[in-house]
Design a protein around this motif. Structure first.
Motif, PDB file in Angstrom:
ATOM      1  N   THR A  59       0.815  -1.234  -0.038  1.00  0.00           N
ATOM      2  CA  THR A  59      -0.155   0.040  -0.151  1.00  0.00           C
ATOM      3  C   THR A  59       0.753   1.112   0.085  1.00  0.00           C
ATOM      4  N   MET A  60       0.173   2.412   0.117  1.00  0.00           N
ATOM      5  CA  MET A  60       0.899   3.772  -0.047  1.00  0.00           C
ATOM      6  C   MET A  60       1.831   3.800   1.071  1.00  0.00           C
ATOM      7  N   SER A  61       3.084   4.157   0.825  1.00  0.00           N
ATOM      8  CA  SER A  61       4.031   4.480   2.101  1.00  0.00           C
ATOM      9  C   SER A  61       3.696   5.581   2.954  1.00  0.00           C
ATOM     10  N   PRO A  62       4.038   5.804   4.191  1.00  0.00           N
ATOM     11  CA  PRO A  62       3.687   6.953   4.810  1.00  0.00           C
ATOM     12  C   PRO A  62       4.619   8.112   4.210  1.00  0.00           C
ATOM     13  N   ASP A  63       5.751   7.871   3.630  1.00  0.00           N
ATOM     14  CA  ASP A  63       6.428   9.204   2.956  1.00  0.00           C
ATOM     15  C   ASP A  63       5.772   9.629   1.682  1.00  0.00           C
ATOM     16  N   GLU A  64       5.111   8.812   1.104  1.00  0.00           N
ATOM     17  CA  GLU A  64       4.319   8.885  -0.461  1.00  0.00           C
ATOM     18  C   GLU A  64       3.290   9.646   0.057  1.00  0.00           C
ATOM     19  N   ARG A  65       2.567   9.310   1.244  1.00  0.00           N
ATOM     20  CA  ARG A  65       1.367   9.925   1.802  1.00  0.00           C
ATOM     21  C   ARG A  65       1.639  11.455   2.230  1.00  0.00           C
ATOM     22  N   LEU A  66       2.878  11.596   2.706  1.00  0.00           N
ATOM     23  CA  LEU A  66       3.177  13.081   3.162  1.00  0.00           C
ATOM     24  C   LEU A  66       3.510  13.944   2.015  1.00  0.00           C
ATOM     25  N   LYS A  67       3.934  13.178   1.047  1.00  0.00           N
ATOM     26  CA  LYS A  67       4.194  14.222  -0.237  1.00  0.00           C
ATOM     27  C   LYS A  67       2.942  14.262  -1.342  1.00  0.00           C
ATOM     28  N   THR A  68       2.315  13.328  -1.366  1.00  0.00           N
ATOM     29  CA  THR A  68       0.939  13.273  -2.461  1.00  0.00           C
ATOM     30  C   THR A  68      -0.369  13.335  -1.950  1.00  0.00           C
ATOM     31  N   ILE A  69      -0.639  13.106  -0.545  1.00  0.00           N
ATOM     32  CA  ILE A  69      -2.048  13.075  -0.331  1.00  0.00           C
ATOM     33  C   ILE A  69      -1.977  14.413   0.702  1.00  0.00           C
ATOM     34  N   TYR A  70      -1.371  14.384   1.703  1.00  0.00           N
ATOM     35  CA  TYR A  70      -1.471  15.421   2.908  1.00  0.00           C
ATOM     36  C   TYR A  70      -1.581  17.099   2.333  1.00  0.00           C
ATOM     37  N   PRO A  71      -0.655  17.383   1.243  1.00  0.00           N
ATOM     38  CA  PRO A  71      -0.847  18.679   0.811  1.00  0.00           C
ATOM     39  C   PRO A  71      -1.961  19.141   0.412  1.00  0.00           C
ATOM     40  N   ARG A  72      -2.857  18.196  -0.400  1.00  0.00           N
ATOM     41  CA  ARG A  72      -4.068  18.539  -0.842  1.00  0.00           C
ATOM     42  C   ARG A  72      -5.167  19.031   0.299  1.00  0.00           C
ATOM     43  N   TYR A  73      -4.915  18.777   1.511  1.00  0.00           N
ATOM     44  CA  TYR A  73      -5.759  19.100   2.519  1.00  0.00           C
ATOM     45  C   TYR A  73      -5.302  20.075   3.604  1.00  0.00           C
ATOM     46  N   LEU A  74      -3.956  20.366   3.332  1.00  0.00           N
ATOM     47  CA  LEU A  74      -3.538  21.271   4.532  1.00  0.00           C
ATOM     48  C   LEU A  74      -3.827  22.824   4.177  1.00  0.00           C
ATOM     49  N   ASP A  75      -3.872  23.594   5.358  1.00  0.00           N
ATOM     50  CA  ASP A  75      -3.908  24.834   5.361  1.00  0.00           C
ATOM     51  C   ASP A  75      -2.640  25.319   5.001  1.00  0.00           C
ATOM     52  N   PRO A  76      -2.653  26.573   3.868  1.00  0.00           N
ATOM     53  CA  PRO A  76      -1.185  26.903   3.503  1.00  0.00           C
ATOM     54  C   PRO A  76      -0.315  27.608   4.415  1.00  0.00           C
ATOM     55  N   ASN A  77      -1.017  27.756   5.490  1.00  0.00           N
ATOM     56  CA  ASN A  77      -0.186  28.719   6.597  1.00  0.00           C
ATOM     57  C   ASN A  77       0.439  27.783   7.607  1.00  0.00           C
ATOM     58  N   ALA A  78       1.645  27.861   7.900  1.00  0.00           N
ATOM     59  CA  ALA A  78       2.600  27.427   8.756  1.00  0.00           C
ATOM     60  C   ALA A  78       2.695  27.946  10.202  1.00  0.00           C
ATOM     61  N   GLN A  79       2.682  27.178  11.164  1.00  0.00           N
ATOM     62  CA  GLN A  79       2.778  27.787  12.614  1.00  0.00           C
ATOM     63  C   GLN A  79       3.948  26.992  13.465  1.00  0.00           C
ATOM     64  N   ARG A  80       4.693  27.816  13.923  1.00  0.00           N
ATOM     65  CA  ARG A  80       5.805  27.233  14.978  1.00  0.00           C
ATOM     66  C   ARG A  80       5.187  26.839  16.014  1.00  0.00           C
ATOM     67  N   VAL A  81       5.558  25.629  16.602  1.00  0.00           N
ATOM     68  CA  VAL A  81       4.911  24.947  17.899  1.00  0.00           C
ATOM     69  C   VAL A  81       5.936  25.054  18.897  1.00  0.00           C
ATOM     70  N   GLU A  82       6.969  24.254  18.906  1.00  0.00           N
ATOM     71  CA  GLU A  82       7.967  24.168  19.935  1.00  0.00           C
ATOM     72  C   GLU A  82       9.342  23.514  19.341  1.00  0.00           C
ATOM     73  N   ASP A  83      10.158  24.574  19.727  1.00  0.00           N
ATOM     74  CA  ASP A  83      11.584  24.189  19.670  1.00  0.00           C
ATOM     75  C   ASP A  83      12.102  23.701  18.246  1.00  0.00           C
ATOM     76  N   GLY A  84      11.782  24.143  17.020  1.00  0.00           N
ATOM     77  CA  GLY A  84      11.993  23.617  15.640  1.00  0.00           C
ATOM     78  C   GLY A  84      10.935  22.738  15.276  1.00  0.00           C
ATOM     79  N   LEU A  85       9.850  22.704  16.053  1.00  0.00           N
ATOM     80  CA  LEU A  85       8.643  21.760  15.444  1.00  0.00           C
ATOM     81  C   LEU A  85       7.570  22.454  14.740  1.00  0.00           C
ATOM     82  N   ASP A  86       7.212  22.343  13.510  1.00  0.00           N
ATOM     83  CA  ASP A  86       6.293  23.069  12.674  1.00  0.00           C
ATOM     84  C   ASP A  86       4.926  22.275  12.694  1.00  0.00           C
TER      85      ASP A  86
END
Length: 237
Positions: free
Chosen positions: A131-158
Motif C-alpha cells: 500500500t502507499m507508504s507514509p512518505d508517499e502519503r506525506l508528499k502526495t496526499i496531505y498537501p491537498r488538504y493542508l492549510d497553506p499557513n505554517a505555525q511554529r509550535v515548539e523548538d524547531g517543530l512546525d
C-alpha cells in the motif's frame, strides 16, 4: 459312523471371519486417532505453551520482516507467539520504555470520573502489502488538504492545520527534519488529543500513538520511538 476329529469341527471358522471383519475398523480407528492428535497439536494455541518458559522476547515475522518483540509488551493475548503474523499491537511505558506491569481496567461507570493519564507509547506493526507508504502519503496526499499557513509550535517543530471538511479535519500535521518527527495529531476536545506517527521498515508499517501534550518534549519522544525500533531490530544474543 463318522469318527470325531478336531479338524472337522467348524466352530472356529466364524471366529476367524469375525476377527478378519473387525481388523479394518481397528486400523481405521488408529489412523483417525493419529490424525486428530496431529491436528490438535498444530492448532493448539502456542501462547499457552510459551507461558512456562516466558521468554523475554519473541521472534515475530510481519510482512517478511523480523522483529524481536518484548513478550510483556504485547497487548493482544493471541498475538503472544513466535512466527509469521499479520499484525502485532504493543505498549511501552514512557519514558522508561519498559513493558507495562499490568493492564489498566476502567469500567463504563468510572471512565469519565477516573480517566487515567496516558503514560504509554502504543505501537502497531502490520504488513503493508505494497500500500502507499507514509512518505508517499506525506508528499502526495496531505498537501491537498493542508492549510497553506505554517505555525511554529515548539523548538524547531512546525505545525500545519488540515482544512475543515477534509478527511483530516480537526487534525494538525506536525513535522521536523532534525531529529525527524512526522505526525498527525487530533486537537484537544472532550478527550485529549492523540498523535499518530508512521514509519515503514521493509514489509511492515509501524504506527506509533502518543498524547498530543507530549509535543512539548517532542525530541525525547522522537528518540524514544527510534529506540523502540532499534531494540526490536537487534538480533537476539
Amino acid at each position: 459312523m463318522a469318527l470325531y476329529s478336531p479338524t472337522s469341527n467348524p466352530r472356529p471358522a466364524p471366529r476367524r471371519v469375525k476377527r478378519s471383519l473387525l481388523a479394518p475398523f481397528f486400523v481405521m480407528g488408529g489412523i483417525g486417532a493419529a490424525a486428530v492428535s496431529v491436528v490438535t497439536y498444530l492448532l493448539w494455541p502456542t501462547w499457552n505453551l510459551e507461558k512456562a518458559g516466558d521468554p523475554s522476547r519473541l521472534p515475530i515475522s510481519i510482512g517478511n520482516t523480523l522483529f524481536n518483540v518484548p513478550t510483556k509488551a504485547i497487548r493482544v493475548k493471541i498475538q503472544k507467539r513466535t512466527g509469521p503474523q499479520e499484525r502485532v499491537d504493543l505498549a511501552f511505558v514512557y519514558p522508561s520504555l519498559n513493558p507495562p506491569d499490568a493492564p489498566r481496567h476502567v469500567s463504563a461507570e468510572t471512565v469519565e470520573q477516573n480517566l487515567p493519564a496516558i503514560d504509554r507509547i502504543f505501537l502497531s506493526i502490520a504488513a503493508h502489502h505494497d500500500t502507499m507508504s507514509p512518505d508517499e502519503r506525506l508528499k502526495t496526499i496531505y498537501p491537498r488538504y493542508l492549510d497553506p499557513n505554517a505555525q511554529r509550535v515548539e523548538d524547531g517543530l512546525d505545525m500545519r492545520a488540515f482544512r475543515d471538511h477534509t478527511p483530516y479535519a480537526s487534525e494538525d500535521l506536525v513535522y521536523s527534519e532534525t531529529p525527524q518527527l512526522i505526525a498527525r495529531c487530533t486537537r484537544d476536545a472532550a478527550t485529549p488529543g492523540i498523535c499518530l506517527s508512521e514509519k515503514r521498515i521493509e514489509g511492515a508499517d509501524l504506527t506509533f500513538r502518543f498524547p498530543r501534550d507530549w509535543l512539548s518534549q517532542w525530541r525525547n519522544v522522537s528518540s524514544a520511538m527510534d529506540q523502540i525500533i532499534n531494540t526490536m531490530r537487534t538480533p537476539r544474543s
